[in-house]
Motif scaffolding. Structure first.
Motif, mmCIF file in Angstrom:
data_model
loop_
_atom_site.group_PDB
_atom_site.id
_atom_site.type_symbol
_atom_site.label_atom_id
_atom_site.label_comp_id
_atom_site.label_asym_id
_atom_site.label_seq_id
_atom_site.Cartn_x
_atom_site.Cartn_y
_atom_site.Cartn_z
ATOM 1 N N LYS A 151 8.386 7.200 4.994
ATOM 2 C CA LYS A 151 7.140 6.977 4.160
ATOM 3 C C LYS A 151 6.942 7.788 2.829
ATOM 4 O O LYS A 151 6.759 9.225 3.349
ATOM 5 C CB LYS A 151 5.945 6.914 5.193
ATOM 6 C CG LYS A 151 4.754 6.719 4.806
ATOM 7 C CD LYS A 151 3.906 6.674 5.886
ATOM 8 C CE LYS A 151 2.351 6.099 6.013
ATOM 9 N NZ LYS A 151 1.772 6.224 4.669
ATOM 10 N N ARG A 152 6.872 7.401 1.668
ATOM 11 C CA ARG A 152 6.886 8.376 0.783
ATOM 12 C C ARG A 152 5.388 8.477 0.156
ATOM 13 O O ARG A 152 4.384 7.959 0.354
ATOM 14 C CB ARG A 152 7.789 7.675 -0.354
ATOM 15 C CG ARG A 152 9.267 7.641 0.213
ATOM 16 C CD ARG A 152 10.016 7.553 -1.031
ATOM 17 N NE ARG A 152 10.269 8.537 -2.057
ATOM 18 C CZ ARG A 152 10.927 8.353 -3.000
ATOM 19 N NH1 ARG A 152 11.766 7.249 -3.021
ATOM 20 N NH2 ARG A 152 11.487 9.504 -3.667
ATOM 21 N N LYS A 153 5.330 9.410 -0.885
ATOM 22 C CA LYS A 153 4.148 9.761 -1.684
ATOM 23 C C LYS A 153 3.048 10.339 -0.651
ATOM 24 O O LYS A 153 1.945 10.222 -0.900
ATOM 25 C CB LYS A 153 3.473 8.261 -2.276
ATOM 26 C CG LYS A 153 4.608 7.775 -3.324
ATOM 27 C CD LYS A 153 3.906 6.612 -3.996
ATOM 28 C CE LYS A 153 3.600 5.453 -3.112
ATOM 29 N NZ LYS A 153 3.309 4.226 -3.826
ATOM 30 N N SER A 154 3.408 10.908 0.476
ATOM 31 C CA SER A 154 2.649 11.694 1.218
ATOM 32 C C SER A 154 2.873 13.136 1.560
ATOM 33 O O SER A 154 2.192 13.695 2.362
ATOM 34 C CB SER A 154 2.148 10.771 2.402
ATOM 35 O OG SER A 154 3.407 10.471 3.119
ATOM 36 N N GLU A 198 9.960 3.195 -1.213
ATOM 37 C CA GLU A 198 10.065 2.938 -2.860
ATOM 38 C C GLU A 198 8.626 3.409 -3.362
ATOM 39 O O GLU A 198 7.762 3.444 -2.601
ATOM 40 C CB GLU A 198 10.228 1.428 -3.126
ATOM 41 C CG GLU A 198 11.417 0.884 -2.501
ATOM 42 C CD GLU A 198 11.767 -0.181 -3.622
ATOM 43 O OE1 GLU A 198 11.313 -0.782 -4.453
ATOM 44 O OE2 GLU A 198 13.227 -0.775 -3.493
ATOM 45 N N ILE A 199 8.585 4.137 -4.444
ATOM 46 C CA ILE A 199 7.520 4.568 -5.042
ATOM 47 C C ILE A 199 7.269 3.941 -6.442
ATOM 48 O O ILE A 199 8.320 3.383 -6.860
ATOM 49 C CB ILE A 199 7.602 6.124 -5.441
ATOM 50 C CG1 ILE A 199 8.956 6.641 -6.132
ATOM 51 C CG2 ILE A 199 7.749 7.108 -3.968
ATOM 52 C CD1 ILE A 199 8.749 8.017 -6.488
ATOM 53 N N GLU A 226 8.991 2.499 3.892
ATOM 54 C CA GLU A 226 8.253 2.470 2.753
ATOM 55 C C GLU A 226 8.910 3.441 1.868
ATOM 56 O O GLU A 226 8.435 4.589 1.568
ATOM 57 C CB GLU A 226 6.847 2.972 2.990
ATOM 58 C CG GLU A 226 6.076 1.831 4.058
ATOM 59 C CD GLU A 226 4.732 2.337 4.228
ATOM 60 O OE1 GLU A 226 3.796 2.796 3.451
ATOM 61 O OE2 GLU A 226 4.443 2.329 5.633
#
Ligand SMILES: CC(C)(COP(=O)(O)OP(=O)(O)OC[C@H]1O[C@@H](n2cnc3c(N)ncnc32)[C@H](O)[C@@H]1OP(=O)(O)O)[C@@H](O)C(=O)NCCC(=O)NCCS
Length: 245
Positions: A136-139, A244-245, A242
């Motif tokens: 899980k990216r962007k976190s 991809e950013i 998740e």
């Protein structure tokens, strides 16, 4: 050639599989398996996660997710390469084919796994960083999880140096943010493909990296109650990637 200089009483000797296993797996050093005391942390999006050690019986749940990444469609941000390498390390850990490895997972409160980090101990002095992967990216999950394994090596086991290398730009950025510097290369090579060793020592960890983590709210908090921890077992494979950013 091949003939002993004295008579031997038999022509063949049998070896049991169990005797062979002792040579193949090597002894476990309990010091390097010092349990990581779990932590709680809130992601950038405000979700609560638990950072805890992984058990070998949870390897199957980890492999299920990693297996999906072993595909060219994940040739973005090096997920394919890191996925396949982490897959082999988790399998080797579960089947006792890697020396003194330790695995930490980040889960949601119901035990869904969101990130895996692993490392291994060369000896009492040096810990080798293996992989950091987040689903899980962007976190900020990855950078926080990476710091947790460094903490295990310095503060729980007591090594003096942390040796990393990075396959991806996002990985390199973690090392950059945590002030890793290089060993001479190619004289000193990292076991992951012979690339540069980026390292920090105990002094840098205590005086620079740890304070920075705390200041930026990337360290997490203890204690985690038994009740909260219990809900993270059994570990569940990540439902949705998740990446991809
Ligand atoms: C390397 C890795 C662990 C880092 O995880 P992470 O620190 O949680 O960072 P993410 O990958 O989620 O990337 C978030 C970053 O993307 C950037 N970004 C780009 N577009 C963005 C967007 N729309 N929203 C938010 N962030 C965005 C930001 O710089 C952000 O970081 P910041 O908020 O700290 O500045 C993770 O990218 C990963 O698992 N990669 C694949 C495996 C790998 O390369 N591992 C390392 C090799 S050893």
């Amino acid at each position: 050639m091949g003939k002993p200089q004295v008579p031997i009483s038999v022509t063949d000797l049998k070896f049991s599989i169990e005797d062979i296993e002792d040579f193949l797996s090597g002894p476990v050093n309990p010091k390097f398996q010092t349990p990581y005391v779990p932590k709680l942390w809130k992601t950038k999006d405000g979700d609560e996660v638990i950072i805890r050690e992984a058990k070998k019986e949870e390897a199957e749940a980890m492999l299920q997710t990693l297996k999906q990444l072993i595909d060219h469609k994940y040739d973005r941000d090096f997920y394919h390469l890191v996925g396949v390498r982490t897959y082999s390390e988790i399998l080797a850990w579960a089947q006792n084919r890697i020396k003194d490895s330790y695995v930490i997972v980040v889960t949601s409160p119901d035990g869904e796994r969101q990130s895996i980090v692993n490392h291994r101990f060369w000896d009492d002095n040096v810990a080798i960083s293996l992989h950091t992967i987040t689903f899980k990216r962007k976190s900020n999950l990855g950078i926080m999880a990476y710091a947790s394994k460094i903490e295990h090596a310095f503060d729980f086991v007591g090594v003096n140096e942390w040796w990393a290398t990075f396959e991806s730009p996002f990985g390199f950025r973690m090392g950059f943010r945590y002030v890793h510097t290089t060993k001479p290369w190619p004289q000193v090579q990292h076991e992951l493909g012979g690339s540069r060793v980026y390292y920090i020592d105990r002094e840098t960890w205590n005086n620079v990296v740890k304070p920075k983590l705390k200041e930026r709210n990337l360290f997490g908090e203890r204690p985690v109650s038994e009740e909260v921890l219990k809900k993270t077992y059994p570990l569940k494979p990540t439902e949705k990637l998740e990446v991809e950013i």
